[in-house]
Enzyme design. Structure first.
Site, short mmCIF file in Angstrom:
data_model
loop_
_atom_site.label_atom_id
_atom_site.label_comp_id
_atom_site.label_asym_id
_atom_site.label_seq_id
_atom_site.Cartn_x
_atom_site.Cartn_y
_atom_site.Cartn_z
CG ASN A 1 -1.05 5.25 14.02
OD1 ASN A 1 -0.62 6.27 13.48
ND2 ASN A 1 -0.40 4.10 13.99
CE LYS B 1 2.44 0.39 12.75
NZ LYS B 1 1.06 0.23 12.29
CG ASN C 1 2.82 6.02 11.61
OD1 ASN C 1 3.96 5.60 11.45
ND2 ASN C 1 1.88 5.89 10.71
CB SER D 1 3.74 5.83 7.23
OG SER D 1 3.35 5.77 5.88
CG ASN E 1 -0.44 0.72 2.40
OD1 ASN E 1 -0.53 1.95 2.50
ND2 ASN E 1 0.13 -0.03 3.33
N GLY F 1 2.42 -9.63 9.59
CA GLY F 1 2.37 -10.97 9.00
C GLY F 1 1.71 -12.04 9.83
CG ASN G 1 3.12 4.55 1.79
OD1 ASN G 1 3.95 4.22 0.96
ND2 ASN G 1 2.39 3.69 2.46
CB THR G 2 4.22 10.61 5.07
OG1 THR G 2 2.82 10.29 5.08
CG2 THR G 2 4.38 12.09 5.33
CG ASN H 1 4.17 1.44 9.52
OD1 ASN H 1 3.46 0.98 8.62
ND2 ASN H 1 3.91 2.59 10.10
CE1 TYR I 1 -5.86 -3.72 6.15
CE2 TYR I 1 -4.94 -1.79 7.21
CZ TYR I 1 -5.73 -2.36 6.23
OH TYR I 1 -6.39 -1.56 5.34
CG PHE J 1 -0.58 9.32 6.88
CD1 PHE J 1 -0.49 7.96 7.14
CD2 PHE J 1 0.38 10.16 7.47
CE1 PHE J 1 0.54 7.44 7.93
CE2 PHE J 1 1.40 9.64 8.26
CZ PHE J 1 1.48 8.29 8.49
C1 LIG Z 1 -3.78 -0.69 3.45
C2 LIG Z 1 -2.94 -0.47 4.67
C3 LIG Z 1 -2.96 0.78 5.27
C4 LIG Z 1 -2.19 1.02 6.41
N1 LIG Z 1 -2.26 2.25 7.02
C5 LIG Z 1 -1.54 2.47 8.15
C6 LIG Z 1 -1.62 3.71 8.82
O1 LIG Z 1 -2.37 4.61 8.45
N2 LIG Z 1 -0.85 3.88 9.93
C7 LIG Z 1 -0.02 2.91 10.41
O2 LIG Z 1 0.66 3.11 11.43
N3 LIG Z 1 0.06 1.70 9.80
C8 LIG Z 1 -0.68 1.48 8.69
N4 LIG Z 1 -0.60 0.24 8.09
C9 LIG Z 1 0.32 -0.76 8.62
C10 LIG Z 1 -0.36 -1.76 9.55
O3 LIG Z 1 -0.90 -1.11 10.68
C11 LIG Z 1 0.64 -2.85 10.02
O4 LIG Z 1 1.66 -2.23 10.75
C12 LIG Z 1 1.26 -3.60 8.83
O5 LIG Z 1 0.32 -3.79 7.81
C13 LIG Z 1 1.81 -4.95 9.25
O6 LIG Z 1 0.79 -5.79 9.75
P1 LIG Z 1 0.05 -6.92 8.84
O7 LIG Z 1 1.11 -7.72 8.18
O8 LIG Z 1 -0.79 -7.69 9.83
O9 LIG Z 1 -0.78 -6.18 7.87
C14 LIG Z 1 -1.37 -0.02 6.95
C15 LIG Z 1 -1.36 -1.27 6.33
C16 LIG Z 1 -2.15 -1.51 5.21
C17 LIG Z 1 -2.11 -2.87 4.58
#
Ligand SMILES: Cc1cc2nc3c(=O)[nH]c(=O)nc-3n(C[C@H](O)[C@H](O)[C@H](O)COP(=O)(O)O)c2cc1C
Length: 368
Positions: free
Chosen positions: A154, A233, A187, A190, A124, A309, A192-193, A260, A330, A128
């Site tokens: 968060n 985080k 946070n 990320s 992804n 994961g 992506n910022t 993250n 997630y 934000f």
């Molecule tokens: C579509 C998507 C959007 C996410 N948005 C955020 C976010 O806004 N803030 C954040 O701290 N992590 C964000 N995450 C990261 C998740 O909170 C998590 O740290 C990461 O996906 C690893 O966990 P998982 O493997 O169970 O997905 C996002 C993950 C996904 C897949």
């Protein structure tokens, strides 16, 4: 062992293949709409009765908060906190909304969400997209959802805010959401910022966390209630584990969320987009190794939240054995479906019992 559940089978063999034919963000919107329905009074209690696994072994009190179970929803799924009662009904032991930034922002251009079903992974680069902390706080002020599980927010910074002024954004989010938060996650990880991860450098991170900690204490004193626990985080890609532990301890933070998403594309086909963060199964080993390092460095003085994961009860258990008091999911939730949390709880309960642990807390860090 857990047998094949007809509802899980239905999701994985019938519903998921249909849903996965559509654009991932459209499906996400549908899921949130459906969760809002599940959260309606009447429906919520029926669903909750079917998904709850009431076992005292899963209860714990960590960072001053009582959690009915150690499995929570990771940030990013319900950024604006729109479907929290429905998510609670699916059995989550706690919920993390956000990332919220002070002002609303649209996020990056689409497409920005990509599935890799064979790898059970997601990439992804949402950036934000959110309604803004101020407007979410206003909605909660008018009508806060009643929840039986802890809720964390968060918080992040707007894309247009330069890093030199990042603290103002985080502080604004903390202040706006303070009345509704059981805990906060800061946070700085990320991908992506642009430049956000630079805030993980100790010279940037320490003053930021100090300012947040002082502000949380002041808000709590004014409201005559205990200060909410704060978590940092972090990313699995930069070498920040030990430095973050030191900073968390010096600034009065309760703990660390690891981790993250990763910039790595290990485990994905070559056509995977280069920009964005990868989550899901291929992130498991990397994020769990990081957790182990954090546990060793913090020697039980911080609460660790393991995320990355988790796609089975055994994965969640491994995070706990590596040092996590709490676990978040997630991507596993997307791939395993609505009964995932219930199955994690059942599996965890059985694994704890098999190894002779009386509670989750007894198992934390036992193999680190
Ligand atoms: C579509 C998507 C959007 C996410 N948005 C955020 C976010 O806004 N803030 C954040 O701290 N992590 C964000 N995450 C990261 C998740 O909170 C998590 O740290 C990461 O996906 C690893 O966990 P998982 O493997 O169970 O997905 C996002 C993950 C996904 C897949």
């Amino acid at each position: 062992m857990i047998g094949v559940n007809p509802l899980s089978f239905l999701y994985k063999r019938i519903l998921r293949p249909v849903l996965f034919r559509f654009d991932p963000e459209t499906v996400h919107g549908l899921a949130v709409a459906w969760l809002k329905v599940l959260g309606a009074p009447g429906i919520r209690s029926v669903v909750g009765a079917a998904t709850s696994v009431n076992d005292p072994a899963l209860n714990s009190t960590v960072a001053g908060i009582t959690f009915p179970s150690p499995v929570g929803l990771a940030a990013g799924f319900d950024k604006d906190g729109e479907a929290l009662p429905g998510l609670e009904a699916l059995g989550f032991g706690f919920l993390e909304a956000g990332t919220l930034t002070p002002r609303p922002q649209p996020g990056n251009d689409r497409p920005r969400l990509f599935r890799f079903p064979l790898a059970e992974a997601i990439v992804n680069r949402m950036g934000f997209n959110n309604a803004g902390a101020t407007s979410v706080a206003a909605r909660f002020a008018a009508r806060a959802p009643t929840l039986g599980v802890p809720l964390g927010f968060n918080i992040g910074k707007n894309k247009t805010t330069p890093n030199e002024r990042a603290a103002e954004d985080y502080l604004a989010c903390l202040e706006a959401l303070f009345p509704y938060a059981d805990f906060f996650v800061v946070n700085v990880s990320s991908p992506n910022t642009p430049g956000l991860r630079d805030l993980q450098a100790p010279s940037e991170m320490e003053p930021l966390m100090k300012a947040l900690s002082v502000k949380a204490a002041a808000l709590a004193a004014a409201a005559k209630k205990p200060a909410p626990p704060l978590f940092i985080k972090i990313s699995p890609d930069e070498d920040v584990a030990e430095a973050t532990v030191d900073i968390a301890l010096r600034t009065g933070f309760a703990g660390i969320v690891a981790s993250n998403t990763t910039r790595s594309r290990e485990g994905l086909p070559p056509e995977a987009p280069a920009e964005g963060g990868m989550s899901g199964r291929p992130l498991f080993a990397k994020s769990t190794d990081l957790l182990r390092r954090l546990h060793r460095a913090s020697k039980g003085k911080l609460t660790l939240v393991g995320v990355g994961g988790v796609s089975s009860a055994r994965d969640a258990y491994e995070k706990i054995l590596a040092g996590a008091s709490l676990v978040e999911v997630y991507t596993g939730f997307i791939y395993q479906g609505p009964l995932f949390v219930r199955d994690l709880h059942r599996g965890l309960r059985d694994l704890l019992r098999k190894d002779g642990f009386r509670s989750v807390q007894d198992a934390v860090g036992r193999d680190a």
